[in-house]
Write a protein that holds these residues in place. Structure first.
Motif, PDB file in Angstrom:
ATOM      1  N   VAL A  56       0.851  -1.193   0.000  1.00 23.44           N
ATOM      2  CA  VAL A  56       0.000   0.000   0.000  1.00 23.44           C
ATOM      3  C   VAL A  56       0.886   1.242   0.000  1.00 23.44           C
ATOM      4  CG1 VAL A  56      -1.902  -1.117   1.263  1.00 23.44           C
ATOM      5  CG2 VAL A  56      -0.102   0.088   2.537  1.00 23.44           C
ATOM      6  N   GLU A  57       0.316   2.346  -0.457  1.00 24.59           N
ATOM      7  CA  GLU A  57       0.985   3.640  -0.285  1.00 24.59           C
ATOM      8  C   GLU A  57       0.276   4.394   0.831  1.00 24.59           C
ATOM      9  OE1 GLU A  57       1.336   6.187  -3.752  1.00 24.59           O
ATOM     10  OE2 GLU A  57       2.263   7.805  -2.574  1.00 24.59           O
ATOM     11  N   ALA A  58       1.057   4.941   1.737  1.00 24.37           N
ATOM     12  CA  ALA A  58       0.519   5.761   2.826  1.00 24.37           C
ATOM     13  C   ALA A  58       0.339   7.193   2.313  1.00 24.37           C
ATOM     14  CB  ALA A  58       1.493   5.748   4.005  1.00 24.37           C
ATOM     15  N   VAL A 116       6.043   5.156   1.836  1.00 20.57           N
ATOM     16  CA  VAL A 116       5.847   6.445   2.505  1.00 20.57           C
ATOM     17  C   VAL A 116       6.474   7.538   1.644  1.00 20.57           C
ATOM     18  CG1 VAL A 116       6.502   7.805   4.547  1.00 20.57           C
ATOM     19  CG2 VAL A 116       5.769   5.425   4.815  1.00 20.57           C
ATOM     20  N   ASN A 117       5.762   8.631   1.430  1.00 19.39           N
ATOM     21  CA  ASN A 117       6.293   9.754   0.648  1.00 19.39           C
ATOM     22  C   ASN A 117       7.252  10.591   1.500  1.00 19.39           C
ATOM     23  OD1 ASN A 117       4.698   9.794  -2.029  1.00 19.39           O
ATOM     24  ND2 ASN A 117       3.134   9.454  -0.451  1.00 19.39           N
ATOM     25  N   VAL A 118       8.368  10.922   0.921  1.00 21.17           N
ATOM     26  CA  VAL A 118       9.353  11.747   1.618  1.00 21.17           C
ATOM     27  C   VAL A 118       9.674  12.964   0.746  1.00 21.17           C
ATOM     28  CG1 VAL A 118      11.712  11.834   2.492  1.00 21.17           C
ATOM     29  CG2 VAL A 118      10.360   9.750   2.789  1.00 21.17           C
ATOM     30  N   LEU A 148      10.494   4.045   0.576  1.00 19.21           N
ATOM     31  CA  LEU A 148      10.413   5.500   0.613  1.00 19.21           C
ATOM     32  C   LEU A 148      10.251   6.013  -0.804  1.00 19.21           C
ATOM     33  CD1 LEU A 148      13.264   6.286   3.170  1.00 19.21           C
ATOM     34  CD2 LEU A 148      10.861   5.708   3.587  1.00 19.21           C
ATOM     35  N   GLU A 149       9.235   6.834  -1.017  1.00 18.94           N
ATOM     36  CA  GLU A 149       9.004   7.422  -2.339  1.00 18.94           C
ATOM     37  C   GLU A 149       9.573   8.828  -2.352  1.00 18.94           C
ATOM     38  OE1 GLU A 149       5.040   7.069  -3.831  1.00 18.94           O
ATOM     39  OE2 GLU A 149       5.053   4.877  -3.594  1.00 18.94           O
ATOM     40  N   ILE A 150      10.546   9.033  -3.221  1.00 23.14           N
ATOM     41  CA  ILE A 150      11.140  10.358  -3.332  1.00 23.14           C
ATOM     42  C   ILE A 150      11.058  10.838  -4.778  1.00 23.14           C
ATOM     43  CG2 ILE A 150      12.585  10.227  -1.289  1.00 23.14           C
ATOM     44  CD1 ILE A 150      14.722   9.017  -2.625  1.00 23.14           C
ATOM     45  N   LEU A 178      11.441   5.947  -7.003  1.00 25.83           N
ATOM     46  CA  LEU A 178      11.477   7.279  -7.625  1.00 25.83           C
ATOM     47  C   LEU A 178      10.072   7.624  -8.117  1.00 25.83           C
ATOM     48  CD1 LEU A 178      12.935   9.779  -8.567  1.00 25.83           C
ATOM     49  CD2 LEU A 178      13.931   8.482 -10.447  1.00 25.83           C
ATOM     50  N   ASP A 179       9.446   8.551  -7.396  1.00 23.59           N
ATOM     51  CA  ASP A 179       8.037   8.902  -7.617  1.00 23.59           C
ATOM     52  C   ASP A 179       7.895   9.870  -8.792  1.00 23.59           C
ATOM     53  OD1 ASP A 179       5.332   8.945  -7.091  1.00 23.59           O
ATOM     54  OD2 ASP A 179       5.508   9.922  -5.133  1.00 23.59           O
ATOM     55  N   ASP A 180       6.726   9.861  -9.412  1.00 27.30           N
ATOM     56  CA  ASP A 180       6.394  10.830 -10.471  1.00 27.30           C
ATOM     57  C   ASP A 180       7.438  10.825 -11.578  1.00 27.30           C
ATOM     58  OD1 ASP A 180       4.408  11.473  -8.687  1.00 27.30           O
ATOM     59  OD2 ASP A 180       5.253  13.390  -8.092  1.00 27.30           O
TER      60      ASP A 180
HETATM   61 CA    CA Z   1       3.845   8.853  -3.975  1.00 28.94          CA
END
Ligand code: CA
Ligand code: C2E
Ligand code: CA
Ligand code: CA
Length: 272
Positions: A56-58, A116-118, A148-150, A178-180
């Motif tokens: 899951v993504e928080a 978790v988004n950082v 960790l999503e950065i 690596l997000d987005d």
């Molecule tokens: Ca994200």
């Protein structure tokens, strides 16, 4: 103000003033919400090619009476600008780690990862790695289930420092996503240097895969790139069966989006 011309001083523009007041109010309310630990975490399923939930993504939520939920798109930028993001990030991390520890005792949930988004600003904090690791330990979470999503904005700063922190986190078992991906400025040479485990295809490309050949090309290129770098790849913002089929046919491994479930409180997550 001079450059703006005569009679256009921001000072006397009532709508601007109102905007500033709204922002100040948002900041002080957010500060208070953090002090009282009122923020919540919702979880959105990430599913594998067989449709099974693998994690899951928080996603943080702020219930702000009387108006209902404030969108993170509205308050995350405020938190970043004011430095409150450090406290916010720590609270979200604590909640996520606590959740991992609870799930560890539930055979149906024990395999689930939490992402978790950082924010770049949190990551740049000199004590980021040690604080991260101490929360994981204090909450009794398995670091191997934490991602960790950065975002690429991280790469605009000290690359050597970034690499060192990433390596330290990975040596403790955490995964880095690596997000987005595709929306920023990062070059492929950075990607080669930085120890990521996962790429996330931004939802702006996913949205267009069936209607815009450019979006389709970007999505497929990211999938190929991930594979050739030995990284897993997640498509976010998958809303239709057609998008899922297209991405799956082109080798995407993990999927996230309203098609599989919206972000919800933990007790409303699907069974599997
Ligand atoms: Ca994200
Ligand atoms: P993000 O990390 O790119 O998260 C994905 C966003 O897309 C989430 O919005 C999610 O609810 C939304 N989404 C998921 N599936 C779909 C879909 O199928 N269609 C559409 N249209 N949207 C979908 P949300 O929860 O509003 O969060 C917005 C952004 O706020 C996040 O974007 C992230 O950058 C930031 N954020 C959220 N929680 C945190 C947090 O705890 N810490 C930090 N630093 N940032 C956070
Ligand atoms: Ca994203
Ligand atoms: Ca995003």
């Amino acid at each position: 103000a001079k450059a703006a011309g005569r009679n256009t001083y921001c000072f006397f523009d009532p709508s601007m003033q109102e905007g500033a007041l709204v922002r100040m109010r948002l900041e002080s309310d957010l500060r208070q919400a953090l002090a009282r630990q009122l923020l919540l975490v919702y979880y959105q399923p990430v599913v594998d090619r067989k449709g099974r939930m693998s994690g899951v993504e928080a996603l943080v939520r702020w219930p702000r009476p009387p108006g209902g939920m404030v969108s993170p798109a509205e308050f995350i930028p405020v938190a970043e600008r004011t430095g409150l993001i450090v406290t916010l990030g720590r609270q979200v991390l604590c909640m996520a780690c606590r959740q991992l520890a609870v799930w560890a005792g539930d055979p149906r949930r024990a395999h689930l990862t939490i992402s978790v988004n950082v924010s770049a600003r949190e990551f740049r904090h000199p004590q980021f790695v040690s604080q991260m690791l101490s929360v994981v330990e204090q909450e009794g979470a398995n670091p191997r289930l934490l991602k960790l999503e950065i975002t690429e904005s991280l790469l605009l700063h000290d690359v050597q420092d970034t690499i060192a922190k990433m390596a330290a986190l990975r040596s403790h078992g955490l995964a880095l996503s690596l997000d987005d991906f595709g929306t920023g400025y990062s070059s492929l040479s950075y990607l080669k240097k930085l120890p990521f485990d996962q790429l996330k295809i931004d939802q702006s490309f996913v949205r267009g895969v069936l209607v815009d050949p450019h979006d389709a090309a970007v999505a497929c290129t990211i999938i190929q790139l991930a594979r050739s770098f030995g990284l897993t790849v997640v498509a976010e913002g998958v809303e239709t069966e057609g998008q899922r089929e297209y991405l799956m046919a082109n080798g995407c491994e993990l999927f996230q989006g309203y098609l599989f479930g919206r972000p919800v409180p933990v007790d409303q997550l699907p069974e599997s």
